[in-house]
Design a protein around this motif. Structure first.
Motif, PDB file in Angstrom:
ATOM      1  N   THR A 230       0.831  -1.206   0.000  1.00 50.36           N
ATOM      2  CA  THR A 230       0.000   0.000   0.000  1.00 50.36           C
ATOM      3  C   THR A 230       0.863   1.253   0.000  1.00 50.36           C
TER       4      THR A 230
ATOM      5  N   LYS B 183       0.627   4.241  -2.703  1.00 51.99           N
ATOM      6  CA  LYS B 183       0.314   5.609  -2.267  1.00 51.99           C
ATOM      7  C   LYS B 183       1.376   6.563  -2.804  1.00 51.99           C
TER       8      LYS B 183
ATOM      9  N   LEU C  42      -9.876   4.149  -1.155  1.00 50.41           N
ATOM     10  CA  LEU C  42      -9.699   3.851  -2.570  1.00 50.41           C
ATOM     11  C   LEU C  42      -9.150   2.427  -2.754  1.00 50.41           C
ATOM     12  N   VAL C  43      -8.144   2.123  -1.950  1.00 53.66           N
ATOM     13  CA  VAL C  43      -7.451   0.850  -2.078  1.00 53.66           C
ATOM     14  C   VAL C  43      -8.369  -0.325  -1.724  1.00 53.66           C
TER      15      VAL C  43
ATOM     16  N   LYS D 192     -10.794  -0.938  -4.573  1.00 51.37           N
ATOM     17  CA  LYS D 192     -10.191  -1.541  -5.759  1.00 51.37           C
ATOM     18  C   LYS D 192      -9.778  -2.998  -5.504  1.00 51.37           C
TER      19      LYS D 192
ATOM     20  N   GLN E 292      -3.178  -3.089  -8.845  1.00 47.58           N
ATOM     21  CA  GLN E 292      -2.387  -1.856  -8.943  1.00 47.58           C
ATOM     22  C   GLN E 292      -2.836  -1.012 -10.125  1.00 47.58           C
TER      23      GLN E 292
ATOM     24  N   VAL F  82      -5.843   0.887  -9.145  1.00 47.51           N
ATOM     25  CA  VAL F  82      -5.564   2.022  -8.255  1.00 47.51           C
ATOM     26  C   VAL F  82      -4.892   3.164  -9.021  1.00 47.51           C
TER      27      VAL F  82
END
Lengths: 250, 432
Positions: free
Chosen positions: A96, A100, A123-124, A127, A158, A161
Motif C-alpha cells: 500500500t 500511495k 480507494l485501495v 479496488k 495496482q 488504483v
C-alpha cells in the motif's frame, strides 16, 4: 493515443524488434500474439522504459509526446502502466505504501492535491474487491510470498488504483488456472473505458475468450505480420503461426 | 610499550577508585597491556581494522583520559520512559540520572569507593585466554574510571529499561557489569553519543551474566561523533534457559570496533544478535562476534545488515563454535551487505567450528547493490529514482529495525540512520 513507427530495438546487441508499426486509439483493446521469442515482452519493456533495451531506430509517440525520451516514472505519471509478466518480490516495501507513493507522485505531477491516508485506504479497499484480493495483502511486502496467481491479481489491482490511460498486460494470463483467469479478466474488463487503451501480450488465445480485443496483431520474429479482429486469434489457435509466416513471405 | 609509558599508566591508576585488591588487579592489567600493546594488523582478528590510526591521531599516549569538560549538547532519545544513567567523559552524572530503587545498582566508582574490603572485584580480572582477547581490554581494566555495576535479584523484572547515555567526546575507559538473577528480566540500552570536534577514544567493556531463565534485551547504539574512535567489548555468559537479545546499531565514529562474545554455557540458553551498520564518508565499522555453544539444546540467531555509502568500510566476522557435547545445537547466521557506492567495501566471513554431528547450523552472506528489477518495478509505479532507492535501502534494513521492540528507540534509530544517507529527504512519509 499511442503511435509506434518503424520501431527497432536490440538487447545486448541482438536485434529483437525489426520495424514495428502500431497505432492504438483511445479506449481500444489490442492483443499482440506470437510464439516464444518473437519480441512480445521486449515491446512491452521498451514502452515501459526498462534499462537494457536499446532503441536503434523508430519512434514511440504517446499523447503527442516522445515516450522514449521519458524516464520510466515520467511514463507512469503520463498514464502508462505495465502489468509485469514476472512481478518482482520486494520484501520490506509495503504494498500500500508503494501505491500511495505512486498515486501521489502522479497527482503531484498533474497539479492535483495528494490523497491523505484515509482517502487512500478507502480507494485501495474498494479496488481490492475488484480482483478479490484479500485485504491482508495490502499491508504485506510487495508480492512477498504471493503465489503466481496472487501476483497477477496484485498487478491488476495496482492498475485499478493507478488508473492508467495506457495499460500493457504482459502475459498476465500465463500461469493462471481457469478460476484465477476469470477473476483477473473480470478486473480488466471492469477497467475498460473510452479513455483507457489496453495492450494485451499473450500467446494463449484462451485469454481473449474473457477479454475481447478490438484488434489482434501477430508478432513473429520482431515484426507484425498480420492484423485482424478476434477471429484471427481463433485461427491462430487452430492453425498455429506457420501459415502467417508463409503468407507474409509470399 | 616503553617502561616510561607503563610508569605513566601506573601513575594514572593510582588516582582511580578501588580498594587495595582492585588497585592490585588494575596494576596486573597494566602489565598485561604493556606486554600486549595494541593489536596489530598481523593478528588474524585485526586483519581488516588498522588500529595504528589510533596512535597516529591521538599520539603515543592515546589511552590518557582527558579532564572532564563541559558536556557537549547531544541528541538523545527523549520520548523514552526509562531509568537514566548519564556518563560524561566516563564519569557518572548523578543530577542527570535517575536510578531504580530496590535493586542493587550503583555507578562503578561509587561502588568501588564504598567497597573497603581488601579483596579485588571479579570485574577487574583480566583473562588473556578469553575469545578475541586484546590489549585494549587490559587497558580498559587498568584505567576504567566508572560504569554501571548492578545485580538484579532473582525474579526481579525491571518495569522500565535502563538507559545509559555515554556522552563521550573525550577519551574514556568505561567498565560495566550487569548480573541478572534467576528469572530476572531487564532491558539495557547503551547509547554512545558525542559531538566533539577533536578525536578521542571510547573504550567500553560490558560484562553480562544471565542467571537461569533470565532475559536481557540489550540495545547497543553507537552514535559517537565522526571524529571518535570507539572500541567495545560485550561479554555474555548465559545460564540454563536464559535469553539474550542484542540490537547493535553502528552509525557513528570514524573507526568503531566491537567484539561480541557470547557463552551459551548451559542447556536451553539462547541468543539473538541483530546488527545494523549504516556508514558513510570514510567510516570504518567492524564487528567480530563469537558464539560458543557449550551445552546441548542451545539456540543462536545472528542477523547483521550493513548499508555502506561513500568510501566506508565494514567488517563482519561471525564465529560460531559448537563444543563436542553441545548436541541439538540450532544455529543460524545471516549477513547482508548493501553497497550504495562503488567505493564502499566490506570484508565478511562466517566461521563455523563444529565438534559434534547432531547440530543444525545455517549461514549465508550477500553483498550487492540495489536490485535493478526492484528499482524498475517501483519506478514503473511512479516512484522517482531517488524515492525508489530510498525505499529499497530502507527495506533492506527493515528486518533489523522491526526486531526492535521499543518504538521510541526504533523511530530514533530510523531517523538517525537514514538522515545519514544522501537524498533521504522525505523521511516523514516513508517512516509513516
Amino acid at each position: 493515443m499511442l503511435k509506434i513507427e518503424n520501431l527497432h530495438a536490440s538487447v545486448a546487441g541482438k536485434k529483437i524488434l525489426k520495424g514495428i508499426n502500431l497505432s492504438i486509439g483511445a479506449g481500444e483493446v489490442h492483443a499482440i500474439m506470437g510464439p516464444n521469442g518473437s519480441g512480445k515482452s521486449t515491446l512491452s519493456n521498451v514502452i515501459a522504459g526498462r534499462d537494457g533495451y536499446e532503441v536503434t531506430a523508430g519512434s514511440v509517440t504517446y499523447q503527442g509526446n516522445d515516450l522514449l525520451a521519458m524516464a520510466p516514472e515520467e511514463r507512469a505519471w503520463a498514464g502508462v502502466f505495465l502489468a509485469f509478466q514476472y512481478p518482482v518480490e520486494i520484501p520490506g516495501v509495503n504494498n500500500t505504501y508503494m501505491l500511495k507513493a505512486g498515486v501521489n507522485a502522479k497527482r503531484k505531477h498533474q497539479g492535483e492535491q495528494e490523497l491523505d491516508a484515509i482517502d487512500f485506504m478507502q480507494l485501495v479497499k474498494e479496488k481490492a474487491k475488484l480482483v478479490e484480493l484479500d485485504q491482508s495483502f495490502l499491508s504485506r511486502g510487495v508480492n512477498e510470498g504471493f503465489s503466481g496467481g496472487e501476483k497477477k491479481r496484485n498487478e491488476i489491482f495496482q492498475m485499478a488504483v493507478l488508473e492508467p490511460t495506457l495499460a500493457l498486460l504482459d502475459e498476465t494470463d500465463s500461469g493462471l488456472d481457469i478460476d484465477a483467469l476469470r477473476v483477473v479478466a473480470h478486473g480488466v474488463n471492469a477497467l475498460r473505458s473510452p479513455e483507457r487503451s489496453i495492450i494485451m501480450v499473450t500467446h494463449y488465445q484462451r485469454l481473449l475468450d474473457y477479454i475481447e480485443p478490438d484488434f489482434v496483431h501477430v508478432l513473429v520474429d520482431g515484426e507484425i505480420l498480420k492484423t485482424g479482429d478476434k477471429s484471427l486469434a481463433l485461427e491462430l489457435e487452430s492453425r498455429g503461426y506457420d501459415w502467417v509466416k508463409a503468407e507474409a513471405a509470399a | 610499550m616503553s617502561d616510561v609509558a607503563l610508569n605513566d599508566i601506573r601513575l594514572d591508576i593510582a588516582g582511580l577508585p578501588g580498594n587495595a585488591g582492585v588497585q592490585a588487579l588494575r596494576q596486573q592489567a597494566a602489565d598485561v597491556f604493556a606486554r600486549t600493546g595494541l593489536p596489530g594488523k598481523r593478528a588474524e582478528d585485526w586483519k581488516y581494522t588498522d588500529l595504528s590510526r589510533l596512535s597516529a591521531v591521538l599520539g603515543e599516549s592515546w589511552w590518557v583520559t582527558a579532564a572532564q569538560t563541559e558536556p557537549a549538547d547531544v541528541h538523545v532519545i527523549d520520548d523514552l520512559d526509562a531509568y537514566r544513567l548519564v556518563f560524561v567523559a566516563g564519569q557518572f552524572q548523578a543530577e542527570q540520572s535517575n536510578l531504580p530503587t530496590g535493586v542493587q545498582m550503583l555507578p562503578l566508582a561509587d561502588f568501588l569507593a564504598n567497597d573497603t574490603a581488601e579483596r579485588g572485584h571479579c570485574l577487574f580480572h583480566v583473562d588473556e585466554s578469553a575469545p578475541l582477547f586484546n590489549g585494549l581490554m587490559a587497558a580498559n581494566t587498568a584505567l576504567a574510571s566508572d560504569g554501571l555495576c548492578a545485580c538484579i535479584g532473582d525474579d526481579v523484572q525491571l518495569d522500565k529499561p535502563l538507559y545509559i547515555i555515554h556522552n563521550g567526546s573525550s577519551t574514556a575507559h568505561v567498565l560495566n557489569g550487569l548480573m541478572l538473577g534467576r528469572n530476572a528480566k531487564v532491558t539495557l540500552i547503551e547509547h554512545f553519543v558525542g559531538a566533539g570536534s577533536d578525536a578521542a577514544l571510547s573504550n567500553i567493556a560490558t560484562y553480562l551474566r544471565l542467571g537461569e531463565n533470565a532475559e536481557l534485551r540489550h540495545y547497543r547504539l553507537q552514535l559517537e561523533s565522526d571524529k571518535q574512535f570507539h572500541i567495545g567489548r560485550v561479554e555474555v555468559k548465559q545460564a540454563r534457559d536464559s535469553r539474550y537479545i542484542l540490537h547493535a546499531v553502528e552509525l557513528g565514529a570514524q573507526l568503531s570496533r566491537a567484539d561480541i562474545v557470547v557463552d551459551l554455557a548451559e542447556p536451553g540458553a539462547s541468543c539473538a544478535l541483530h546488527g545494523l551498520f549504516v556508514a558513510s564518508g570514510r567510516q570504518h565499522i567492524d564487528h567480530h562476534t563469537r558464539i560458543d555453544h557449550n551445552a546441548p539444546h542451545c539456540r543462536s540467531r545472528e542477523n547483521y545488515r550493513t548499508v555502506l555509502d561513500g568510501r566506508s568500510h565494514a567488517v563482519f566476522n561471525g564465529k560460531i563454535v559448537v563444543a563436542e557435547g553441545a548436541i541439538k545445537t540450532d544455529s543460524a547466521q545471516s549477513n547482508g551487505n548493501l553497497l550504495l557506492s562503488k567505493n564502499a567495501g566490506v570484508d565478511t566471513k562466517p566461521e563455523l567450528e563444529i565438534y559434534n554431528d547432531d547440530v543444525k547450523c545455517a549461514h549465508g552472506v550477500t553483498v550487492g547493490q540495489l536490485d535493478e528489477d526492484q528499482l524498475f518495478y517501483l519506478k514503473s509505479r511512479g516512484l522517482s529514482t531517488e524515492e525508489a532507492r530510498q525505499l529499497l535501502t530502507f527495506a533492506f534494513a527493515d528486518e533489523i529495525l522491526t526486531a526492535m521492540d521499543i518504538p521510541a528507540v526504533r523511530r530514533f534509530i530510523e531517523h538517525k540512520a537514514f538522515a545519514k544517507l544522501p537524498n533521504m529527504t522525505d523521511l516523514e512519509g516513508l517512516l509513516g
